[in-house]
Scaffold this motif. Structure first.
Motif, PDB file in Angstrom:
ATOM      1  N   LEU A 127     -64.900 -63.967  31.794  1.00 58.18           N
ATOM      2  CA  LEU A 127     -64.976 -64.089  33.245  1.00 58.18           C
ATOM      3  C   LEU A 127     -65.177 -65.532  33.688  1.00 58.18           C
ATOM      4  CD1 LEU A 127     -67.104 -60.942  34.054  1.00 58.18           C
ATOM      5  CD2 LEU A 127     -64.663 -61.268  34.368  1.00 58.18           C
ATOM      6  N   PRO A 128     -64.701 -65.863  34.897  1.00 53.58           N
ATOM      7  CA  PRO A 128     -64.872 -67.221  35.404  1.00 53.58           C
ATOM      8  C   PRO A 128     -66.333 -67.505  35.724  1.00 53.58           C
ATOM      9  CG  PRO A 128     -63.725 -65.836  37.021  1.00 53.58           C
ATOM     10  CD  PRO A 128     -63.935 -65.011  35.803  1.00 53.58           C
ATOM     11  N   VAL A 129     -66.720 -68.740  35.463  1.00 54.38           N
ATOM     12  CA  VAL A 129     -68.072 -69.218  35.726  1.00 54.38           C
ATOM     13  C   VAL A 129     -67.963 -70.561  36.435  1.00 54.38           C
ATOM     14  CG1 VAL A 129     -70.218 -70.018  34.655  1.00 54.38           C
ATOM     15  CG2 VAL A 129     -69.045 -68.041  33.720  1.00 54.38           C
ATOM     16  N   VAL A 130     -68.794 -70.767  37.446  1.00 48.66           N
ATOM     17  CA  VAL A 130     -68.877 -72.054  38.132  1.00 48.66           C
ATOM     18  C   VAL A 130     -70.306 -72.558  37.982  1.00 48.66           C
ATOM     19  CG1 VAL A 130     -68.670 -73.271  40.335  1.00 48.66           C
ATOM     20  CG2 VAL A 130     -67.127 -71.365  39.818  1.00 48.66           C
ATOM     21  N   VAL A 131     -70.429 -73.779  37.502  1.00 44.97           N
ATOM     22  CA  VAL A 131     -71.735 -74.434  37.413  1.00 44.97           C
ATOM     23  C   VAL A 131     -71.797 -75.445  38.546  1.00 44.97           C
ATOM     24  CG1 VAL A 131     -73.280 -75.840  35.996  1.00 44.97           C
ATOM     25  CG2 VAL A 131     -71.772 -74.150  34.904  1.00 44.97           C
ATOM     26  N   GLU A 132     -72.805 -75.316  39.394  1.00 46.37           N
ATOM     27  CA  GLU A 132     -73.012 -76.272  40.486  1.00 46.37           C
ATOM     28  C   GLU A 132     -74.270 -77.076  40.191  1.00 46.37           C
ATOM     29  OE1 GLU A 132     -70.910 -74.077  44.245  1.00 46.37           O
ATOM     30  OE2 GLU A 132     -73.089 -74.116  44.197  1.00 46.37           O
ATOM     31  N   LEU A 184     -71.663 -81.457  42.190  1.00 51.37           N
ATOM     32  CA  LEU A 184     -70.736 -81.369  41.067  1.00 51.37           C
ATOM     33  C   LEU A 184     -70.454 -79.895  40.812  1.00 51.37           C
ATOM     34  CD1 LEU A 184     -69.359 -82.296  38.384  1.00 51.37           C
ATOM     35  CD2 LEU A 184     -71.653 -82.269  37.364  1.00 51.37           C
ATOM     36  N   ARG A 185     -69.173 -79.531  40.744  1.00 46.41           N
ATOM     37  CA  ARG A 185     -68.784 -78.163  40.397  1.00 46.41           C
ATOM     38  C   ARG A 185     -67.933 -78.214  39.137  1.00 46.41           C
ATOM     39  NH1 ARG A 185     -67.475 -76.783  45.928  1.00 46.41           N
ATOM     40  NH2 ARG A 185     -69.246 -75.613  46.654  1.00 46.41           N
ATOM     41  N   ILE A 186     -68.295 -77.376  38.185  1.00 43.56           N
ATOM     42  CA  ILE A 186     -67.548 -77.284  36.927  1.00 43.56           C
ATOM     43  C   ILE A 186     -67.071 -75.846  36.785  1.00 43.56           C
ATOM     44  CG2 ILE A 186     -67.621 -77.604  34.433  1.00 43.56           C
ATOM     45  CD1 ILE A 186     -70.123 -79.439  34.968  1.00 43.56           C
ATOM     46  N   PHE A 187     -65.750 -75.675  36.697  1.00 43.50           N
ATOM     47  CA  PHE A 187     -65.144 -74.354  36.558  1.00 43.50           C
ATOM     48  C   PHE A 187     -64.815 -74.133  35.087  1.00 43.50           C
ATOM     49  CE2 PHE A 187     -64.474 -75.821  40.812  1.00 43.50           C
ATOM     50  CZ  PHE A 187     -64.546 -74.697  41.609  1.00 43.50           C
ATOM     51  N   LEU A 188     -65.310 -73.049  34.527  1.00 45.33           N
ATOM     52  CA  LEU A 188     -65.069 -72.764  33.118  1.00 45.33           C
ATOM     53  C   LEU A 188     -65.062 -71.274  32.876  1.00 45.33           C
ATOM     54  CD1 LEU A 188     -68.310 -72.352  31.871  1.00 45.33           C
ATOM     55  CD2 LEU A 188     -68.217 -74.730  32.523  1.00 45.33           C
ATOM     56  N   GLY A 189     -64.927 -70.887  31.623  1.00 44.28           N
ATOM     57  CA  GLY A 189     -64.934 -69.480  31.262  1.00 44.28           C
ATOM     58  C   GLY A 189     -66.249 -69.092  30.624  1.00 44.28           C
ATOM     59  N   ILE A 243     -82.265 -83.739  36.623  1.00 38.87           N
ATOM     60  CA  ILE A 243     -81.324 -83.560  37.738  1.00 38.87           C
ATOM     61  C   ILE A 243     -81.976 -82.625  38.758  1.00 38.87           C
ATOM     62  CG2 ILE A 243     -79.054 -82.627  38.372  1.00 38.87           C
ATOM     63  CD1 ILE A 243     -78.756 -85.201  36.790  1.00 38.87           C
ATOM     64  N   ALA A 244     -81.719 -82.853  40.033  1.00 28.48           N
ATOM     65  CA  ALA A 244     -82.405 -82.127  41.111  1.00 28.48           C
ATOM     66  C   ALA A 244     -82.233 -80.616  41.046  1.00 28.48           C
ATOM     67  CB  ALA A 244     -81.937 -82.647  42.471  1.00 28.48           C
ATOM     68  N   GLY A 245     -81.028 -80.117  40.768  1.00 30.82           N
ATOM     69  CA  GLY A 245     -80.846 -78.673  40.734  1.00 30.82           C
ATOM     70  C   GLY A 245     -79.527 -78.256  40.139  1.00 30.82           C
ATOM     71  N   ALA A 246     -79.499 -77.027  39.597  1.00 34.60           N
ATOM     72  CA  ALA A 246     -78.284 -76.478  39.008  1.00 34.60           C
ATOM     73  C   ALA A 246     -78.289 -74.965  39.177  1.00 34.60           C
ATOM     74  CB  ALA A 246     -78.190 -76.832  37.529  1.00 34.60           C
ATOM     75  N   THR A 247     -77.097 -74.406  39.380  1.00 35.13           N
ATOM     76  CA  THR A 247     -76.928 -72.959  39.527  1.00 35.13           C
ATOM     77  C   THR A 247     -75.651 -72.548  38.808  1.00 35.13           C
ATOM     78  OG1 THR A 247     -78.011 -72.960  41.687  1.00 35.13           O
ATOM     79  CG2 THR A 247     -76.621 -71.067  41.186  1.00 35.13           C
ATOM     80  N   VAL A 248     -75.684 -71.380  38.178  1.00 35.80           N
ATOM     81  CA  VAL A 248     -74.502 -70.820  37.533  1.00 35.80           C
ATOM     82  C   VAL A 248     -74.074 -69.597  38.336  1.00 35.80           C
ATOM     83  CG1 VAL A 248     -73.569 -69.760  35.448  1.00 35.80           C
ATOM     84  CG2 VAL A 248     -75.218 -71.640  35.262  1.00 35.80           C
ATOM     85  N   LEU A 249     -72.787 -69.568  38.690  1.00 38.76           N
ATOM     86  CA  LEU A 249     -72.211 -68.445  39.432  1.00 38.76           C
ATOM     87  C   LEU A 249     -71.146 -67.784  38.564  1.00 38.76           C
ATOM     88  CD1 LEU A 249     -71.693 -70.485  42.711  1.00 38.76           C
ATOM     89  CD2 LEU A 249     -73.589 -68.940  42.203  1.00 38.76           C
ATOM     90  N   ARG A 250     -71.220 -66.467  38.437  1.00 35.75           N
ATOM     91  CA  ARG A 250     -70.260 -65.720  37.620  1.00 35.75           C
ATOM     92  C   ARG A 250     -69.330 -64.945  38.546  1.00 35.75           C
ATOM     93  NH1 ARG A 250     -71.253 -60.401  34.400  1.00 35.75           N
ATOM     94  NH2 ARG A 250     -69.690 -60.525  32.774  1.00 35.75           N
ATOM     95  N   GLY A 251     -68.033 -65.090  38.323  1.00 36.56           N
ATOM     96  CA  GLY A 251     -67.061 -64.429  39.176  1.00 36.56           C
ATOM     97  C   GLY A 251     -66.467 -63.186  38.538  1.00 36.56           C
ATOM     98  N   PRO A 252     -66.138 -62.186  39.345  1.00 37.21           N
ATOM     99  CA  PRO A 252     -65.536 -60.967  38.810  1.00 37.21           C
ATOM    100  C   PRO A 252     -64.043 -61.085  38.534  1.00 37.21           C
ATOM    101  CG  PRO A 252     -65.885 -60.731  41.151  1.00 37.21           C
ATOM    102  CD  PRO A 252     -66.480 -62.064  40.758  1.00 37.21           C
ATOM    103  N   LEU A 253     -63.402 -62.138  39.072  1.00 37.14           N
ATOM    104  CA  LEU A 253     -61.960 -62.283  38.914  1.00 37.14           C
ATOM    105  C   LEU A 253     -61.574 -63.740  39.130  1.00 37.14           C
ATOM    106  CD1 LEU A 253     -59.125 -60.869  38.682  1.00 37.14           C
ATOM    107  CD2 LEU A 253     -59.172 -60.698  41.167  1.00 37.14           C
ATOM    108  N   GLY A 254     -60.628 -64.234  38.341  1.00 35.34           N
ATOM    109  CA  GLY A 254     -60.135 -65.591  38.534  1.00 35.34           C
ATOM    110  C   GLY A 254     -59.006 -65.900  37.568  1.00 35.34           C
TER     111      GLY A 254
END
Length: 108
Positions: free
Chosen positions: A68-73, A10-15, A38-49
């Motif tokens: 900044l854009p953030v993706v939660v996997e 599951l990928r969730i794109f947010l701010g 839930i088995a696992g989760a990671t937050v990724l922060r993007g420099p541009l989006g």
């Protein structure tokens, strides 16, 4: 030796500035996933989006951040991901959400 299992990603794109229950939305989502086992989760922060409004969100030298854009996997079995999505749906209005079948390789 390793094993391979089918899971759902599951990928969730947010701010970065999105909020839920008084905390950052990305944090609320990960903490709830953890509470549910839930088995696992990671937050990724993007420099541009940018999103549907085509407004750029960027990190500049003179500014700390511009939402900044953030993706939660989040990864687990399909049924558990679907259940999580159903519960979290009030927080995900106007968010981009994707689901993928993935093969997870587990090493002992």
């Amino acid at each position: 030796m390793h094993t391979v299992v089918e899971q759902t990603l599951l990928r969730i794109f947010l701010g970065e500035d999105d909020r839920a229950d008084g905390r950052p939305l990305f944090e609320a989502l990960v903490l709830r996933a953890r509470e549910l086992g839930i088995a696992g989760a990671t937050v990724l922060r993007g420099p541009l989006g940018y999103g549907h409004a085509s407004r750029l969100h960027t990190a500049k030298i003179l500014r700390l951040s511009e939402d900044l854009p953030v993706v939660v996997e989040i990864i687990d079995e399909e049924a558990r991901i679907e259940s999580f999505l159903t519960e979290m749906s009030p927080w995900l209005v106007h968010k981009l959400v994707t689901l993928e079948r993935v093969r997870v390789v587990r090493f002992p």
